[in-house]
Design an enzyme around this catalytic site. Sequence first.
Site, PDB file in Angstrom:
ATOM      1  N   PRO A  11       0.798  -1.218   0.000  1.00 23.36           N
ATOM      2  CA  PRO A  11       0.000   0.000   0.000  1.00 23.36           C
ATOM      3  C   PRO A  11       0.840   1.282   0.000  1.00 23.36           C
ATOM      4  CG  PRO A  11      -0.092  -1.080   2.139  1.00 23.36           C
ATOM      5  CD  PRO A  11       0.559  -2.047   1.195  1.00 23.36           C
ATOM      6  N   ASN A  12       0.347   2.239  -0.763  1.00 21.99           N
ATOM      7  CA  ASN A  12       0.913   3.591  -0.874  1.00 21.99           C
ATOM      8  C   ASN A  12       2.223   3.664  -1.660  1.00 21.99           C
ATOM      9  OD1 ASN A  12      -1.142   4.962   0.706  1.00 21.99           O
ATOM     10  ND2 ASN A  12      -0.321   3.820   2.441  1.00 21.99           N
ATOM     11  N   ARG A  19       5.341  10.877  -2.634  1.00 23.63           N
ATOM     12  CA  ARG A  19       5.071  10.545  -1.227  1.00 23.63           C
ATOM     13  C   ARG A  19       6.301  10.803  -0.359  1.00 23.63           C
ATOM     14  NH1 ARG A  19       4.679   4.405   1.290  1.00 23.63           N
ATOM     15  NH2 ARG A  19       4.107   5.067   3.386  1.00 23.63           N
ATOM     16  N   TYR A  24      11.379   8.748   1.180  1.00 20.53           N
ATOM     17  CA  TYR A  24      11.371   7.688   0.159  1.00 20.53           C
ATOM     18  C   TYR A  24      12.062   8.076  -1.150  1.00 20.53           C
ATOM     19  CZ  TYR A  24       8.021   5.651   3.411  1.00 20.53           C
ATOM     20  OH  TYR A  24       7.434   5.135   4.538  1.00 20.53           O
ATOM     21  N   ASN A  75       7.859  -5.548  -0.596  1.00 16.70           N
ATOM     22  CA  ASN A  75       7.766  -4.409   0.313  1.00 16.70           C
ATOM     23  C   ASN A  75       6.285  -4.294   0.653  1.00 16.70           C
ATOM     24  OD1 ASN A  75       7.676  -2.048   1.739  1.00 16.70           O
ATOM     25  ND2 ASN A  75       8.858  -0.847   0.250  1.00 16.70           N
ATOM     26  N   ALA A  78       2.915  -0.651   5.066  1.00 13.61           N
ATOM     27  CA  ALA A  78       2.426  -0.685   6.453  1.00 13.61           C
ATOM     28  C   ALA A  78       1.886  -2.052   6.850  1.00 13.61           C
ATOM     29  CB  ALA A  78       1.354   0.387   6.639  1.00 13.61           C
ATOM     30  N   HIS A  81       3.731  -4.351   9.333  1.00  9.40           N
ATOM     31  CA  HIS A  81       3.640  -4.225  10.787  1.00  9.40           C
ATOM     32  C   HIS A  81       2.311  -4.718  11.352  1.00  9.40           C
ATOM     33  CE1 HIS A  81       7.031  -1.760   9.698  1.00  9.40           C
ATOM     34  NE2 HIS A  81       6.258  -0.875   9.076  1.00  9.40           N
ATOM     35  N   GLU A  99      12.306  -9.612   2.212  1.00 11.75           N
ATOM     36  CA  GLU A  99      11.560  -8.437   2.676  1.00 11.75           C
ATOM     37  C   GLU A  99      12.393  -7.175   2.434  1.00 11.75           C
ATOM     38  OE1 GLU A  99      10.647  -8.701   6.844  1.00 11.75           O
ATOM     39  OE2 GLU A  99      10.034  -6.590   6.981  1.00 11.75           O
ATOM     40  N   HIS A 101      12.532  -2.778   2.689  1.00  6.31           N
ATOM     41  CA  HIS A 101      12.017  -1.455   3.053  1.00  6.31           C
ATOM     42  C   HIS A 101      12.981  -0.413   2.517  1.00  6.31           C
ATOM     43  CE1 HIS A 101       9.049  -3.325   5.500  1.00  6.31           C
ATOM     44  NE2 HIS A 101       9.995  -4.075   6.003  1.00  6.31           N
ATOM     45  N   SER A 103      13.074   2.796   3.606  1.00  2.41           N
ATOM     46  CA  SER A 103      13.585   3.552   4.751  1.00  2.41           C
ATOM     47  C   SER A 103      14.185   2.590   5.773  1.00  2.41           C
ATOM     48  CB  SER A 103      12.443   4.350   5.392  1.00  2.41           C
ATOM     49  OG  SER A 103      11.439   3.481   5.877  1.00  2.41           O
ATOM     50  N   ARG A 108      12.952   4.870  12.755  1.00  6.30           N
ATOM     51  CA  ARG A 108      11.664   5.565  12.708  1.00  6.30           C
ATOM     52  C   ARG A 108      10.805   5.196  13.922  1.00  6.30           C
ATOM     53  NH1 ARG A 108       9.227   5.005   6.858  1.00  6.30           N
ATOM     54  NH2 ARG A 108       7.947   6.715   7.677  1.00  6.30           N
ATOM     55  N   ARG A 112       7.027   0.813  13.716  1.00  2.50           N
ATOM     56  CA  ARG A 112       7.596   0.243  12.480  1.00  2.50           C
ATOM     57  C   ARG A 112       8.704  -0.775  12.788  1.00  2.50           C
ATOM     58  NH1 ARG A 112       5.402   3.633   8.510  1.00  2.50           N
ATOM     59  NH2 ARG A 112       5.058   5.718   9.306  1.00  2.50           N
TER      60      ARG A 112
HETATM   61  C1  DQA Z   1       8.169   1.036   4.120  1.00  2.93           C
HETATM   62  C2  DQA Z   1       8.205   1.278   5.633  1.00  2.93           C
HETATM   63  C3  DQA Z   1       6.832   1.082   6.224  1.00  2.93           C
HETATM   64  O1  DQA Z   1       6.880   1.318   7.643  1.00  2.93           O
HETATM   65  C4  DQA Z   1       5.855   2.056   5.612  1.00  2.93           C
HETATM   66  O2  DQA Z   1       4.553   1.840   6.125  1.00  2.93           O
HETATM   67  C5  DQA Z   1       5.845   2.007   4.117  1.00  2.93           C
HETATM   68  C6  DQA Z   1       7.132   1.892   3.436  1.00  2.93           C
HETATM   69  C7  DQA Z   1       9.525   1.344   3.450  1.00  2.93           C
HETATM   70  O3  DQA Z   1       9.700   0.959   2.292  1.00  2.93           O
HETATM   71  O4  DQA Z   1      10.386   1.990   4.053  1.00  2.93           O
HETATM   72  O5  DQA Z   1       4.822   2.131   3.488  1.00  2.93           O
HETATM   73  O6  DQA Z   1       7.885  -0.337   3.888  1.00  2.93           O
END
Ligand code: DQA
Length: 147
Positions: A11-12, A19, A24, A75, A78, A81, A99, A101, A103, A108, A112
Site C-alpha cells: 500500500p501507498n 510521497r 522515500y 515491500n 504498512a 507491521h 523483505e 524497506h 527507509s 523511525r 515500524r
Molecule cells: C516502508 C516502511 C513502512 O513502515 C511504511 O509503512 C511504508 C514503506 C519502506 O519501504 O520503508 O509504506 O515499507
Amino acid sequence: MSKPIYILHGPNLNMLGSREPEIYGHDTLEDINDRLTDRAEQSNRSIECFQSNHEGEMVSLIQQAGSKATGIVINAGAYTHTSLAIADAISAIDIPVVEVHMSNVYQREEFRHYSYISPVAIGVICGFGAQSYELALDVLLQASTSG
Ligand code: DQA
C-alpha cells in the site's frame, strides 16, 4: 520459458515520487521497476511487478507466486507491521521471499520496528532507498533457479 521473480509492492507505494520524498526519495515506482527489469534481464531472468493497496489481493498474489515464480521481493508497506495474513501466505509457499524497506524502519517510529514478515522471509534489506529493491533482487537472482 523460465519462471519470473515476483516484485510485490504494498500500500501507498504507487505514490512513490511524490510521497514523503525526504523519506522515500524521488524515484517513481515505474523508475524502480524499470531498473529491476534491466537488472534481471542482465542475468537472463525476468520479473513481474505488482502493486496493491489491498491486503487480500497481496495474499492472493503470494499464493499465485508459489506456483508461478521462483522467488518474491516484497515491500508490504504498512502491512509489514500488521498483517498476519500476509505472513501466513508466505509460510504456505515454498519459494524464497526477501523483505524490503526503502527507509531504515529502525530509525523511525517504534510501531515500524516489528515485522510480521521478517520471521518468514529468508532475509530483510532496509534503509537503502530504491537500492534496497536492487539488493534484494540480486539475492534472488543468485539464490533461485529459473525453475
Ligand atoms: C516502508 C516502511 C513502512 O513502515 C511504511 O509503512 C511504508 C514503506 C519502506 O519501504 O520503508 O509504506 O515499507
